[in-house]
Scaffold this motif. Sequence first.
Motif, PDB file in Angstrom:
ATOM      1  N   SER A 131      12.925  -0.039 -47.503  1.00 19.25           N
ATOM      2  CA  SER A 131      12.425   1.307 -47.252  1.00 19.25           C
ATOM      3  C   SER A 131      13.139   1.937 -46.060  1.00 19.25           C
ATOM      4  O   SER A 131      13.517   3.119 -46.104  1.00 19.25           O
ATOM      5  CB  SER A 131      10.917   1.259 -47.010  1.00 19.25           C
ATOM      6  OG  SER A 131      10.412   2.526 -46.687  1.00 19.25           O
ATOM      7  N   GLY A 132      13.360   1.156 -44.987  1.00 19.32           N
ATOM      8  CA  GLY A 132      14.025   1.701 -43.813  1.00 19.32           C
ATOM      9  C   GLY A 132      15.441   2.131 -44.092  1.00 19.32           C
ATOM     10  O   GLY A 132      15.874   3.216 -43.672  1.00 19.32           O
ATOM     11  N   ALA A 133      16.215   1.316 -44.796  1.00 24.34           N
ATOM     12  CA  ALA A 133      17.601   1.667 -45.081  1.00 24.34           C
ATOM     13  C   ALA A 133      17.701   2.808 -46.087  1.00 24.34           C
ATOM     14  O   ALA A 133      18.602   3.643 -46.000  1.00 24.34           O
ATOM     15  CB  ALA A 133      18.342   0.435 -45.605  1.00 24.34           C
ATOM     16  N   ILE A 134      16.798   2.864 -47.046  1.00 24.03           N
ATOM     17  CA  ILE A 134      16.813   3.958 -48.027  1.00 24.03           C
ATOM     18  C   ILE A 134      16.591   5.292 -47.324  1.00 24.03           C
ATOM     19  O   ILE A 134      17.301   6.274 -47.571  1.00 24.03           O
ATOM     20  CB  ILE A 134      15.746   3.719 -49.109  1.00 24.03           C
ATOM     21  CG1 ILE A 134      16.158   2.557 -50.016  1.00 24.03           C
ATOM     22  CG2 ILE A 134      15.537   4.975 -49.947  1.00 24.03           C
ATOM     23  CD1 ILE A 134      15.068   2.087 -50.954  1.00 24.03           C
ATOM     24  N   LYS A 135      15.606   5.339 -46.427  1.00 20.81           N
ATOM     25  CA  LYS A 135      15.349   6.584 -45.701  1.00 20.81           C
ATOM     26  C   LYS A 135      16.507   6.929 -44.772  1.00 20.81           C
ATOM     27  O   LYS A 135      16.756   8.100 -44.494  1.00 20.81           O
ATOM     28  CB  LYS A 135      14.042   6.444 -44.901  1.00 20.81           C
ATOM     29  CG  LYS A 135      12.799   6.461 -45.766  1.00 20.81           C
ATOM     30  CD  LYS A 135      11.531   6.547 -44.960  1.00 20.81           C
ATOM     31  CE  LYS A 135      11.202   5.264 -44.275  1.00 20.81           C
ATOM     32  NZ  LYS A 135       9.862   5.278 -43.632  1.00 20.81           N
ATOM     33  N   GLU A 136      17.235   5.918 -44.305  1.00 21.26           N
ATOM     34  CA  GLU A 136      18.342   6.150 -43.393  1.00 21.26           C
ATOM     35  C   GLU A 136      19.600   6.626 -44.103  1.00 21.26           C
ATOM     36  O   GLU A 136      20.375   7.418 -43.550  1.00 21.26           O
ATOM     37  CB  GLU A 136      18.648   4.848 -42.642  1.00 21.26           C
ATOM     38  CG  GLU A 136      19.527   5.013 -41.426  1.00 21.26           C
ATOM     39  CD  GLU A 136      18.813   5.712 -40.288  1.00 21.26           C
ATOM     40  OE1 GLU A 136      19.433   6.600 -39.698  1.00 21.26           O
ATOM     41  OE2 GLU A 136      17.651   5.386 -40.006  1.00 21.26           O
TER      42      GLU A 136
END
Length: 846
Positions: free
Chosen positions: A390-395
């Motif tokens: 989730s963190g990398a997708i949003k980034e």
Amino acid sequence: MAKYLCIILMGLLCPLLTQAQHARPAPSVAPFPVYESAKELWNNPVLKNTVLDSLNKRTHMGIPKSIVHPGVLKLAGEMPASFSSLKGLDDLTRVQFLDYVNKSMGPDKVEQLKKGYELLKDTARISNYLERKLRGFYAWKDMPRMQPLLQAGAYDNHFKGVSANAFYDNTPAAVAKSGFHIQLEDQLIVGNIPFNIRYTNLSGQDNLTDILSDQSLAKVSFDKEAYLERMSKYVKNNYDLDKYFLADIDVTAAVKSFATNRINNIQHEMEAMLPSGSPFNDLLSADQLIHLDSAQIKQVLLSQSSLGLQPGDLDSGSLTALYQKVAADSTNSLLAEQLQKVKATHVYLDKIRTLKQEVGSGLAVKETLSKQNVTHQRVSGWLNDAGTRSGAIKELLPLGFFQRLMMNVKNLNIGNIAASGSKGSVSDLFMSGAQGSFLNKSNKFLMLGMGSRKDGAGIKDLPFTSSIAPSSYAMQFMQLGKGDVDKEHSHVALVNANTKNTVVRQFTPQQLSRNIFVGALSQQLSVGEYGALAVELSKSNTSFNNSSTGNEYALTSKTAAFTLFDDFWQTLSAGIDFAGNVAEWKLTHRVYLSYSGLGYSNPATPYASRGSLKYGAQVKRSWQKNKVVVGLKMDMQDMSTSPLTNSKWKNQQLAFDTRIKLKRNLSLAAQLRQAVMKSVRDNHISTGFLTRQFTLSSQMGGKLFTLPHSSNVMVGVQQMDMANDQSMLVNVNVNHSLVINSNMLAFNLFYNRDIKNHALYGNLLTIESGWNYMLLKKVSCSSGGTYLNNKDVVKQIGIKQTFNTNLLPKLNANLYLDCRKNLLNTPQNYLFGNFRSEIALHYLLN
């Protein structure tokens, strides 16, 4: 028996709690936080310098200025090279980097950066944003613009399948004589957000009512796992994950290169301090800087003859002493020259110390990468963790508002759903409505829900239950706080419910309208290796519609909320639960205590008890690599039956079990259980029900005459007392299976005999056998026989047959037949059917 078992339990738990306070628990192994670790690695100056050099040297990403967005060129021209986030990039790379921001996040983001820079110049917010995007730029595969790629597959539909089956039952006592069941499943994708749709319909015929007439359930649910998987594919297709997690960098070579360049820079700086010729050239190599400590580096400086240093010249007070000597003898040129060399050596030594710290952090990165094994396989494992994905997708992806919002959604269900939160707020609730829960990266939790609950109470019970527990409610609930609901958390919850009059089989029972308001607190704390401590506190209040509140739901709800603390103890529910698993001691334990007042009512927890006091404990310990397991369990419950007197039911359940593994394929087990229910009225105690059971069982597997087999045998003795009736039962249960070639022969036997010949439970013998085989290499079959003998009640013998085959590549058919013959003519035969058949067809549409 209860007294002695309680003493044993407390004897086991007291040393556990005492040792838990003084013993040092075994260290827990936390999962590797790939995303957070990569952030820390990126902030390392050695790695960052290596990445910036790599970006500047890349030639395959040459971008003609004619195809670059005008806003990118203008922003690149306005931002100076000294801009903190772009420092270290050459002009062309800066343009390519800002063009990457345009391609991955869209022109709107570039315009926002441009306006933000024009107004605020080099702010911390812009700098932090570009710093994070620079890491994505390093892993970028130079694909076309991201937004069109996301929009191309934003809408789709995947039909998962349909199943249908029909049944017929000629048992006179059967509720449903015949019926038809159909189930549909589909997945709809809207804006790259997947929703699962399920519809179930049950229709049938009933001799008495129309209860099975067109009964349907429908549910729409957000598929979080499919959403993360879908967006992760976009990340994998457009980014090199090895580069994103810096797994492609040779840290040893990077550290040496970094150290060599910085040493050369220091040497050039020292030439300005000693113009006549610097003695620091080629004094230290990168290997010496890495492997020598501060004392050894001082010895290298002292051994340099051109510096002419004395052992005390590198001490902290040496410069002050030299300054005083030069001031006293200002004509001594040799002394002034020596001061200049000592001063330069101190500056050089300070710069080398600072550089060694940076190099040391680079070596720590190497150790981190080595220990955590951030290889390509480890990066692939990152895709299995929802938080890091989730963190990398949003980034890395240009998500819209709803797409970013759904990244924080734990679950979202609409329709006929099962809702759950903490035990004191919402638990095991089946309702028609909607529920959603959210958890953001700051670990803040929010759950919202609303809907209606309708219980299946019979008409004959409504006059007696509607005043205490109405069968239909409309409700809204909310729970918020810090932490996930099934982990460490601190939450506050509110529930508001109003009764509803519903039509039950063309009959509308009039219920006394009321509003119920519930406030709850939930706290769960970790006690390290010893488990978790959970505390629940819930308070309810009921307000009935009357002349003061009228028939307005809003006014009634306010009255219930404002008088929440009335009748405090009678409408309070509280509980504490300590449970855990100490791996070092191979021990599982639990201790709990809960109380609920007789007036407590929470429609969002249908199965919560009222007027009760529950407490209990459980301990299980294993030895010899789980070859020996011993467990003790105690559950007590006092349930009040009157608000005026001390009348109540006292329930007690005790259990002891043990298992011993004698061989790899042979184990023995023993169980001793007791359950007692006593009635207390006017200080008179009477036993309403008692059962004690002792069982011995064995599990064995292996080969019987070279054929694989498995066998389970259980033998038990059970005492049952109900009022004045007493029974002593002997139970035997045997399950045996034997594999012959590719077929299986199964045999099951259950025998129960009442030694005292009482009528609580009659003598019962059930025997079943089955042979599984293939017919014509296409039809999977099972043939077997059955025998049922319940003394003086029923005696039957029969056969069972199943057929399963694929009629078409996507069409599967299943037929089940159960035919029996009555061997004994009794009035109870109508309870047991002599023929049952089922046909099921499954067609795979997609």
